[in-house]
Design a protein around this motif. Structure first.
Motif, PDB file in Angstrom:
ATOM      1  N   THR A 152       0.780  -1.556  -0.100  1.00  0.00           N
ATOM      2  CA  THR A 152       0.547   0.114   0.040  1.00  0.00           C
ATOM      3  C   THR A 152       1.062   1.491  -0.246  1.00  0.00           C
ATOM      4  O   THR A 152       0.424   2.600  -0.300  1.00  0.00           O
ATOM      5  CB  THR A 152      -1.424  -0.218   1.260  1.00  0.00           C
ATOM      6  OG1 THR A 152      -0.068  -0.271   2.389  1.00  0.00           O
ATOM      7  CG2 THR A 152      -1.953  -1.234   1.043  1.00  0.00           C
ATOM      8  N   VAL A 156      -0.321   5.343  -1.853  1.00  0.00           N
ATOM      9  CA  VAL A 156      -0.415   6.437  -0.689  1.00  0.00           C
ATOM     10  C   VAL A 156       0.472   7.733  -1.304  1.00  0.00           C
ATOM     11  O   VAL A 156       0.538   8.511  -1.557  1.00  0.00           O
ATOM     12  CB  VAL A 156       0.465   6.173   1.182  1.00  0.00           C
ATOM     13  CG1 VAL A 156       0.398   7.036   1.173  1.00  0.00           C
ATOM     14  CG2 VAL A 156      -0.787   5.142   1.212  1.00  0.00           C
ATOM     15  N   TYR A 171       3.852   7.031   6.877  1.00  0.00           N
ATOM     16  CA  TYR A 171       2.826   5.556   6.593  1.00  0.00           C
ATOM     17  C   TYR A 171       3.488   4.135   7.108  1.00  0.00           C
ATOM     18  O   TYR A 171       3.686   3.721   8.172  1.00  0.00           O
ATOM     19  CB  TYR A 171       2.102   5.453   5.399  1.00  0.00           C
ATOM     20  CG  TYR A 171       1.679   4.325   5.100  1.00  0.00           C
ATOM     21  CD1 TYR A 171       0.306   4.600   5.075  1.00  0.00           C
ATOM     22  CD2 TYR A 171       1.994   3.043   4.506  1.00  0.00           C
ATOM     23  CE1 TYR A 171      -0.991   3.201   5.178  1.00  0.00           C
ATOM     24  CE2 TYR A 171       1.535   2.345   3.280  1.00  0.00           C
ATOM     25  CZ  TYR A 171       0.101   2.155   4.103  1.00  0.00           C
ATOM     26  OH  TYR A 171      -0.908   1.224   3.745  1.00  0.00           O
ATOM     27  N   LYS A 227      -2.014  -0.470  12.147  1.00  0.00           N
ATOM     28  CA  LYS A 227      -3.128  -0.101  11.774  1.00  0.00           C
ATOM     29  C   LYS A 227      -4.247   0.264  12.203  1.00  0.00           C
ATOM     30  O   LYS A 227      -5.166   0.205  11.892  1.00  0.00           O
ATOM     31  CB  LYS A 227      -2.422  -1.227  10.636  1.00  0.00           C
ATOM     32  CG  LYS A 227      -1.631  -1.513   9.215  1.00  0.00           C
ATOM     33  CD  LYS A 227      -2.271  -2.433   8.337  1.00  0.00           C
ATOM     34  CE  LYS A 227      -0.638  -2.697   7.378  1.00  0.00           C
ATOM     35  NZ  LYS A 227       0.144  -3.410   8.253  1.00  0.00           N
ATOM     36  N   LEU A 237      -2.655   8.291   9.387  1.00  0.00           N
ATOM     37  CA  LEU A 237      -4.002   7.783   8.838  1.00  0.00           C
ATOM     38  C   LEU A 237      -4.464   9.015   8.060  1.00  0.00           C
ATOM     39  O   LEU A 237      -4.898   9.432   7.369  1.00  0.00           O
ATOM     40  CB  LEU A 237      -4.850   7.367   9.102  1.00  0.00           C
ATOM     41  CG  LEU A 237      -6.393   6.736   8.900  1.00  0.00           C
ATOM     42  CD1 LEU A 237      -6.036   6.104   7.754  1.00  0.00           C
ATOM     43  CD2 LEU A 237      -6.763   6.461  10.342  1.00  0.00           C
ATOM     44  N   LEU A 251      -7.668   2.133   2.034  1.00  0.00           N
ATOM     45  CA  LEU A 251      -7.344   2.309   3.638  1.00  0.00           C
ATOM     46  C   LEU A 251      -7.803   2.147   4.619  1.00  0.00           C
ATOM     47  O   LEU A 251      -8.076   1.870   5.772  1.00  0.00           O
ATOM     48  CB  LEU A 251      -6.303   3.422   3.996  1.00  0.00           C
ATOM     49  CG  LEU A 251      -5.006   4.251   2.624  1.00  0.00           C
ATOM     50  CD1 LEU A 251      -4.592   5.209   3.523  1.00  0.00           C
ATOM     51  CD2 LEU A 251      -4.057   2.566   2.752  1.00  0.00           C
ATOM     52  N   VAL A 256      -6.826  -1.354   5.620  1.00  0.00           N
ATOM     53  CA  VAL A 256      -5.250  -1.353   5.885  1.00  0.00           C
ATOM     54  C   VAL A 256      -5.823  -1.637   7.500  1.00  0.00           C
ATOM     55  O   VAL A 256      -5.827  -2.114   8.731  1.00  0.00           O
ATOM     56  CB  VAL A 256      -4.786   0.166   5.906  1.00  0.00           C
ATOM     57  CG1 VAL A 256      -3.643   0.012   6.085  1.00  0.00           C
ATOM     58  CG2 VAL A 256      -4.593  -0.788   3.897  1.00  0.00           C
TER      59      VAL A 256
END
Length: 487
Positions: A152, A156, A171, A227, A237, A251, A256
């Motif tokens: 992921t 992002v 992240y 997460k 986040l 996400l 996620v």
């Protein structure tokens, strides 16, 4: 008789193989956008069919397992379906279909860069989610948890802007750092004291570690699974909202953050055991940490004018409902936590879909600029309203069910702090969602009626309908949640 078309082992294997092959097909078809997106849709539908078949067997009592690799006594990479894993698998597979349809409209409508990277990494993220949800032990869960973080990161940072690259660093450092420094040591400690990492109904740590050490071990799991965005490990986040809206949906709803709360709930139920935590009181501290996160994140959401930032802090708050319920360590609370995983997934993806549609059609990102937008985009904002009511916890939406169970559990346990948190946060939820709805429908409209591309409207309408259907027809998630705790 399980009623399954395929054997359980075949379904488990296909749940991993389909998204993995999809990623390869997407890369191979990079120069053919129509075929690339067709491969995404076909894979999503194929996975959905396989998961429905698997669900049929699990509801009939089947618990298929598949060992992928034996490493040492008590250590293997293995898949095993239990009711909680089945619930998460079904959520992710279903929402991949909706997100694939939505993504086609969004990525083309906004001429987003690196679309092949987006679709390929999305498929790998679904592969990791399937492996994590169907993990038969902590080692398998950890491996797929890390694959999910790594797959992921390119999503992002998809726009490659300075802001996106900074968000990507936060992240990756937060999620990988927490899992390596906290989650992995917790898993090693668990193996050292028990000699196994295999999940077991009712857990397997009872009598193997004292209450104080158990509380510390639980803390390693909770903060190691960053997460879940329990404060203070939550900033990754909101920062990640720089990504395109379909990534935000991944996400927040599909994979996620759900992987984080799923990991915590799985550990509570199948490693510690809710009866053990309740008897020892080892999770009592977590009620207060989660409660603080719920209220603090709600206040931040209240002051956020950027729509996606408001939704992000809403997610931080809503996730900690699940963590707080797990910490209450009663069957009713854990059932509520599982139901809220499903409710939050379908409701929050609706909200992000709506936010992306508003951006695509009107290029509006601020709450203060949404006056009259419900009159110009009635389908989009009607769906947003349903998602918002669900996050507040009002019937007839899915969010009511989980909150009702959690409130009942907190009252039954005479945990008035948790009761107060649920009530106060519900008022705060209303305070930061209802003004958006008021602005959208009650303020004068400027401009013609103009919705986002059809694929986006179809997807958000479907998930909004799902938010109501989950309230009206909660049988499947409720059966899975009850089976999880054996009631």
């Amino acid at each position: 008789m399980t009623g399954m078309l395929l054997s359980g082992e075949a379904s488990l294997a296909l749940a991993l193989v389909i998204p993995a092959l999809a990623a390869l097909a997407i890369i191979a078809l990079a120069r053919h956008p129509n075929l690339r997106e067709a491969a995404t849709l076909v894979a999503a539908l194929a996975l959905f069919i396989v998961v429905v078949d698997l669900l049929t067997g699990v509801l009939a009592g089947a618990r298929p397992a598949l060992e992928l690799a034996h490493l040492a006594p008590g250590l293997s990479i293995a898949l095993h379906v239990d009711p909680l894993g089945m619930l998460f698998t079904a959520i992710a597979a279903t929402l991949w279909v909706a997100n694939s349809v939505y993504s086609i409209g969004y990525m083309r409508g906004n001429d987003e860069p690196r679309q092949t990277t987006f679709y390929a990494c999305f498929a790998i993220a679904i592969f990791a989610t399937m492996g994590l949800a169907l993990a038969g032990n902590l080692l398998t869960l950890f491996l797929f948890y890390e694959i999910l973080s790594l797959s992921t990161y390119p999503l992002v940072t998809l726009k490659r802007s300075r802001e996106a690259m900074r968000a990507g660093r936060i992240y990756l450092l937060t999620l990988i750092g927490a899992s390596m420094i906290l989650l992995l040591p917790a898993i090693i400690w668990t193996y050292a004291i028990s000699g196994t990492l295999d999940f077991a109904p009712g857990g397997f740590l009872a009598g193997r570690v004292g209450p104080e050490a158990m509380a510390v071990l639980l803390g390693l799991y909770v903060f190691g699974a960053a997460k879940a965005a329990v404060m203070p490990l939550h900033r990754w986040l909101p920062n990640a909202m720089v990504a395109p809206t379909p990534v935000s949906a991944l996400l927040h709803a599909v994979a996620v953050v759900k992987a984080g709360v799923f990991t915590i709930l799985k550990v509570v139920v199948s490693v510690f055991g809710i009866e053990t935590l309740q008897t020892t009181g080892s999770s009592a501290w977590l009620v207060y940490v989660a409660g603080f996160t719920i209220i603090a994140a709600s206040f931040v959401a209240l002051s956020a004018d950027d729509l996606k930032r408001r939704l992000a802090y809403s997610t931080v708050s809503q996730l900690s409902y699940i963590v707080m319920a797990a910490a209450l360590a009663t069957p009713l609370a854990v059932i509520g936590a599982a139901l809220h995983i499903a409710a939050h997934a379908v409701s929050k993806i609706t909200l992000f879909f709506a936010a992306g549609s508003v951006y695509t059609a009107e290029h509006v990102t601020k709450v203060s600029a949404m006056d009259g937008i419900g009159r110009r985009m009635p389908w989009t904002m009607a769906a947003f309203t349903i998602g918002a009511l669900s996050m507040i916890g009002l019937p007839p939406t899915a969010g009511f069910l989980g909150k009702w169970f959690m409130l009942g559990a907190a009252g039954g346990a005479a945990n008035w702090f948790a009761v107060g948190v649920i009530i106060v946060s519900t008022v705060l939820n209303a305070a930061y969602f209802l003004p958006i709805i008021f602005r959208a429908f009650m303020k004068p409209a400027n401009g013609p009626v103009r919705e986002a591309p059809l694929a986006m409207v179809v997807a958000l309408t479907a998930t909004a309908a799902g938010t109501i259907l989950l309230f009206l027809l909660p049988d499947i998630p409720l059966r899975l949640a009850r089976a999880m705790v054996g009631v």
